[in-house]
Design an enzyme around this catalytic site. Sequence first.
Site, PDB file in Angstrom:
ATOM      1  CB  CYS A  26      41.017  31.041  46.643  1.00  0.00           C
ATOM      2  SG  CYS A  26      42.281  31.329  46.208  1.00  0.00           S
ATOM      3  CD  GLU A  36      47.950  27.657  39.063  1.00  0.00           C
ATOM      4  OE1 GLU A  36      48.861  27.923  38.379  1.00  0.00           O
ATOM      5  OE2 GLU A  36      47.406  26.416  39.422  1.00  0.00           O
ATOM      6  CE  LYS A  67      41.921  36.580  46.842  1.00  0.00           C
ATOM      7  NZ  LYS A  67      41.747  36.444  45.293  1.00  0.00           N
ATOM      8  CG  PHE A  84      34.421  20.723  45.653  1.00  0.00           C
ATOM      9  CD1 PHE A  84      35.578  20.129  45.429  1.00  0.00           C
ATOM     10  CD2 PHE A  84      34.735  21.969  46.353  1.00  0.00           C
ATOM     11  CE1 PHE A  84      37.062  20.723  45.527  1.00  0.00           C
ATOM     12  CE2 PHE A  84      35.921  22.484  46.555  1.00  0.00           C
ATOM     13  CZ  PHE A  84      37.227  21.781  46.021  1.00  0.00           C
ATOM     14  CB  THR A  87      42.156  35.385  41.050  1.00  0.00           C
ATOM     15  OG1 THR A  87      42.596  33.862  41.083  1.00  0.00           O
ATOM     16  CG2 THR A  87      40.586  35.395  40.806  1.00  0.00           C
TER      17      THR A  87
HETATM   18  N1  LIG Z   1      46.347  30.848  47.187  1.00  0.00           N
HETATM   19  C1  LIG Z   1      46.114  29.839  46.189  1.00  0.00           C
HETATM   20  O1  LIG Z   1      45.907  28.872  46.547  1.00  0.00           O
HETATM   21  C2  LIG Z   1      45.532  30.454  44.818  1.00  0.00           C
HETATM   22  C3  LIG Z   1      45.247  29.631  43.844  1.00  0.00           C
HETATM   23  C4  LIG Z   1      44.945  30.069  42.610  1.00  0.00           C
HETATM   24  C5  LIG Z   1      44.791  31.713  42.293  1.00  0.00           C
HETATM   25  N2  LIG Z   1      45.065  32.355  43.477  1.00  0.00           N
HETATM   26  C6  LIG Z   1      45.347  33.823  43.089  1.00  0.00           C
HETATM   27  O2  LIG Z   1      46.824  34.077  42.875  1.00  0.00           O
HETATM   28  C7  LIG Z   1      47.386  35.148  43.391  1.00  0.00           C
HETATM   29  C8  LIG Z   1      48.520  35.105  44.412  1.00  0.00           C
HETATM   30  O3  LIG Z   1      47.848  34.362  45.477  1.00  0.00           O
HETATM   31  P1  LIG Z   1      48.970  33.842  46.721  1.00  0.00           P
HETATM   32  O4  LIG Z   1      48.172  33.239  47.592  1.00  0.00           O
HETATM   33  O5  LIG Z   1      50.028  33.083  45.967  1.00  0.00           O
HETATM   34  O6  LIG Z   1      49.376  35.236  47.209  1.00  0.00           O
HETATM   35  P2  LIG Z   1      50.545  35.562  48.461  1.00  0.00           P
HETATM   36  O7  LIG Z   1      49.794  36.825  48.993  1.00  0.00           O
HETATM   37  O8  LIG Z   1      50.710  34.302  49.049  1.00  0.00           O
HETATM   38  O9  LIG Z   1      51.921  36.059  47.719  1.00  0.00           O
HETATM   39  C9  LIG Z   1      51.966  37.112  47.077  1.00  0.00           C
HETATM   40  C10 LIG Z   1      53.355  37.612  46.989  1.00  0.00           C
HETATM   41  O10 LIG Z   1      53.606  38.631  46.031  1.00  0.00           O
HETATM   42  C11 LIG Z   1      54.536  39.391  46.798  1.00  0.00           C
HETATM   43  N3  LIG Z   1      54.466  41.041  46.276  1.00  0.00           N
HETATM   44  C12 LIG Z   1      53.791  41.855  46.243  1.00  0.00           C
HETATM   45  N4  LIG Z   1      53.879  42.958  45.482  1.00  0.00           N
HETATM   46  C13 LIG Z   1      55.193  42.500  44.668  1.00  0.00           C
HETATM   47  C14 LIG Z   1      55.946  43.406  43.849  1.00  0.00           C
HETATM   48  N5  LIG Z   1      55.528  44.637  43.293  1.00  0.00           N
HETATM   49  N6  LIG Z   1      56.879  42.598  43.299  1.00  0.00           N
HETATM   50  C15 LIG Z   1      57.268  41.390  43.646  1.00  0.00           C
HETATM   51  N7  LIG Z   1      56.517  40.679  44.724  1.00  0.00           N
HETATM   52  C16 LIG Z   1      55.588  41.347  45.176  1.00  0.00           C
HETATM   53  C17 LIG Z   1      54.402  39.622  48.339  1.00  0.00           C
HETATM   54  O11 LIG Z   1      55.493  39.892  49.006  1.00  0.00           O
HETATM   55  C18 LIG Z   1      54.007  38.060  48.305  1.00  0.00           C
HETATM   56  O12 LIG Z   1      55.094  37.100  48.762  1.00  0.00           O
HETATM   57  C19 LIG Z   1      45.996  35.971  43.987  1.00  0.00           C
HETATM   58  O13 LIG Z   1      45.326  36.571  42.856  1.00  0.00           O
HETATM   59  C20 LIG Z   1      45.255  34.587  44.252  1.00  0.00           C
HETATM   60  O14 LIG Z   1      43.553  34.906  44.322  1.00  0.00           O
HETATM   61  C21 LIG Z   1      45.512  31.786  44.816  1.00  0.00           C
HETATM   62  O1  LIG Z   2      33.746  19.214  49.637  1.00  0.00           O
HETATM   63  C1  LIG Z   2      34.393  20.267  50.170  1.00  0.00           C
HETATM   64  C2  LIG Z   2      35.460  20.677  49.616  1.00  0.00           C
HETATM   65  C3  LIG Z   2      36.091  21.827  50.174  1.00  0.00           C
HETATM   66  N1  LIG Z   2      35.536  22.369  51.255  1.00  0.00           N
HETATM   67  C4  LIG Z   2      36.031  23.534  51.747  1.00  0.00           C
HETATM   68  O2  LIG Z   2      36.411  24.395  50.977  1.00  0.00           O
HETATM   69  C5  LIG Z   2      37.524  25.243  51.309  1.00  0.00           C
HETATM   70  C6  LIG Z   2      38.403  25.194  50.182  1.00  0.00           C
HETATM   71  O3  LIG Z   2      39.024  24.326  49.920  1.00  0.00           O
HETATM   72  P1  LIG Z   2      39.916  23.648  48.585  1.00  0.00           P
HETATM   73  O4  LIG Z   2      39.127  24.017  47.309  1.00  0.00           O
HETATM   74  O5  LIG Z   2      40.338  22.142  48.530  1.00  0.00           O
HETATM   75  O6  LIG Z   2      41.083  24.747  48.705  1.00  0.00           O
HETATM   76  P2  LIG Z   2      41.680  26.157  48.161  1.00  0.00           P
HETATM   77  O7  LIG Z   2      43.371  25.703  48.271  1.00  0.00           O
HETATM   78  O8  LIG Z   2      41.169  27.029  48.695  1.00  0.00           O
HETATM   79  O9  LIG Z   2      41.444  25.817  46.699  1.00  0.00           O
HETATM   80  C7  LIG Z   2      40.326  26.510  45.961  1.00  0.00           C
HETATM   81  O10 LIG Z   2      40.767  27.884  45.658  1.00  0.00           O
HETATM   82  C8  LIG Z   2      41.868  28.029  44.700  1.00  0.00           C
HETATM   83  C9  LIG Z   2      42.293  29.460  44.830  1.00  0.00           C
HETATM   84  O11 LIG Z   2      41.521  30.293  43.653  1.00  0.00           O
HETATM   85  C10 LIG Z   2      41.774  27.438  43.437  1.00  0.00           C
HETATM   86  O12 LIG Z   2      42.825  27.636  42.651  1.00  0.00           O
HETATM   87  C11 LIG Z   2      41.229  25.910  43.580  1.00  0.00           C
HETATM   88  O13 LIG Z   2      40.930  25.305  42.221  1.00  0.00           O
HETATM   89  C12 LIG Z   2      40.058  25.960  44.497  1.00  0.00           C
HETATM   90  O14 LIG Z   2      39.894  24.229  44.832  1.00  0.00           O
HETATM   91  C13 LIG Z   2      38.253  24.596  52.348  1.00  0.00           C
HETATM   92  O15 LIG Z   2      37.785  25.174  53.635  1.00  0.00           O
HETATM   93  C14 LIG Z   2      37.594  23.267  52.467  1.00  0.00           C
HETATM   94  O16 LIG Z   2      37.460  22.758  53.820  1.00  0.00           O
HETATM   95  C15 LIG Z   2      34.399  21.810  51.864  1.00  0.00           C
HETATM   96  O17 LIG Z   2      33.891  22.292  52.984  1.00  0.00           O
HETATM   97  N2  LIG Z   2      33.712  20.766  51.326  1.00  0.00           N
END
Ligand SMILES: NC(=O)c1ccc[n+]([C@@H]2O[C@H](COP(=O)([O-])OP(=O)(O)OC[C@H]3O[C@@H](n4cnc5c(N)ncnc54)[C@H](O)[C@@H]3O)[C@@H](O)[C@H]2O)c1
Ligand SMILES: O=c1ccn([C@@H]2O[C@H](COP(=O)(O)OP(=O)(O)O[C@H]3O[C@H](CO)[C@@H](O)[C@H](O)[C@H]3O)[C@@H](O)[C@H]2O)c(=O)[nH]1
Length: 442
Positions: free
Chosen positions: A260, A151, A263, A249, A121
């Site tokens: 997510c 994602e 931040k 939601f 992101t």
């Molecule tokens: N966690 C989620 O549910 C989620 C969902 C959608 C989008 N995102 C976005 O996706 C991105 C990644 O999130 P995450 O939760 O998977 O992160 P994370 O912190 O769990 O993982 C990031 C990984 O990248 C590695 N890394 C860092 N620098 C590197 C480099 N130069 N080369 C190779 N590896 C390197 C780290 O060691 C770590 O394992 C963020 O921008 C986040 O906002 C996260």
């Molecule tokens: O009706 C609701 C739904 C969620 N939550 C809270 O909201 C937070 C986030 O929940 P959820 O969205 O299910 O989990 P994430 O894994 O953080 O996923 C969000 O954040 C990701 C990272 O960007 C996105 O990819 C997803 O689409 C988005 O749903 C949690 O603390 C939940 O308890 C509530 O309080 N009420």
Amino acid sequence: MKISVVGTGYVGLVTGVALSHIGHVVTCIDIDEAKVERMRKGISPIFEPGLDELMIKNIAEGRLFFTTNHRDGFAQADVIYIAVGTPENEDGSANLTFIDQVARDIAENISKDIIVVTKSTVPVGTNYYIRDIIEKQLKVDLQVDIVSNPEFLREGSSVHDTFHGDRIVIGADSDDAAKVIEEINTPFGVPVYRTDVRSAEMIKYASNAFLATKISFINEISNICEKVGADIESVSQGMGLDKRIGSLFLKAGIGYGGSCFPKDTKALTQIAANHDHNFELLKSVIEVNKHQQSMLVHKALERFGTLRGKNIAVLGLAFKPNTDDMREAASIVIIRQLIDLGATVKAFDPIAINNAKKHLPDNVEMTNNIEKALKDSDCAIIVTEWKEIKELNLEQYARLMKTPVIFDGRNCYELERVKEYDMEYYSIGRRPIVTIKQLESV
Ligand SMILES: NC(=O)c1ccc[n+]([C@@H]2O[C@H](COP(=O)([O-])OP(=O)(O)OC[C@H]3O[C@@H](n4cnc5c(N)ncnc54)[C@H](O)[C@@H]3O)[C@@H](O)[C@H]2O)c1
Ligand SMILES: O=c1ccn([C@@H]2O[C@H](COP(=O)(O)OP(=O)(O)O[C@H]3O[C@H](CO)[C@@H](O)[C@H](O)[C@H]3O)[C@@H](O)[C@H]2O)c(=O)[nH]1
């Protein structure tokens, strides 16, 4: 297609594993050696239902590889996915240090034309920034196309979400590059939405901000419900029947946490501010969430007068069920407040204890046995709606606790059911249930 995925966190690992599962040859690269060692053996460093099985299968079938070496990892790649973290800076803006480094890693280590796909992101314009860094650092003349492919997976159901998503957003200037990414994703059978790069980047932030807004909105409604004697569960259900609103939601609770929403909402207010726009609505969403996280502590204080010397069972540590992720979990805020107020905390979580240790003070006792957490406590605070908590026989509260006073931040139990047991029960946006008269004076 030969694909490299840089970063094997929640997004990178799930993406890499899923892409290998639909037939691509995928090399996942991470700088964390210990992590890479474990993944090579088919052990996932994160808790995600269904992920280990897919890892083991695709490693065995020769489509999934892991390395710490960017040169080896990129050697065969036609496409590189960036999935490194974009944490928040102190001012709330997105920290692009990891992105910056990956762009340099790409420039130094590729030896053929490449499509760079950003899954992380990132603020609007970052994909162009990535291309600029790569092009400036390249020592040979190669073509670099960029594609924004944000994602939307949720932790705890990320494997399912990847195979059953609502849409795949592809933002690109180059038609050819967009088509390659569309083809890569075809086997998922998820609808593709094509747009320009900046709009794709914005879709991600706007989606998360909108979902966070829905949560803060329903939490505010729940607070009013408590004052006017309405029931938030009925209100959410009645509202959600309107297709324009939608039923998802709208679950009131103790606010959103996770890696997510907190931040990304802050980053979007910063993106707006950088362009002279004061995103007041989103700032309120963030503020409401902050208050909501403290809601149960206020209720406990109101109930007991003081929490000094109280033994409190905190049920659930992870920011939501089915994950071990503790990033921005409400439990961290709640437990710190309880300790500051002089309480002793015993916390239960079935999965997240190891991660929780990094976020919580040493004097918090943690257990994966819910009965141990409840034993002899003065009250319990439910923070995460784990199955173990929802399915607990309600008799256990009176049997195990000194005084069965429950503050439920996730409305885990039907009020009609609670009435059948000896307990004092306070939830979110619903009337309190007090079935034990003598407790009123505790
Ligand atoms: N966690 C989620 O549910 C989620 C969902 C959608 C989008 N995102 C976005 O996706 C991105 C990644 O999130 P995450 O939760 O998977 O992160 P994370 O912190 O769990 O993982 C990031 C990984 O990248 C590695 N890394 C860092 N620098 C590197 C480099 N130069 N080369 C190779 N590896 C390197 C780290 O060691 C770590 O394992 C963020 O921008 C986040 O906002 C996260
Ligand atoms: O009706 C609701 C739904 C969620 N939550 C809270 O909201 C937070 C986030 O929940 P959820 O969205 O299910 O989990 P994430 O894994 O953080 O996923 C969000 O954040 C990701 C990272 O960007 C996105 O990819 C997803 O689409 C988005 O749903 C949690 O603390 C939940 O308890 C509530 O309080 N009420």
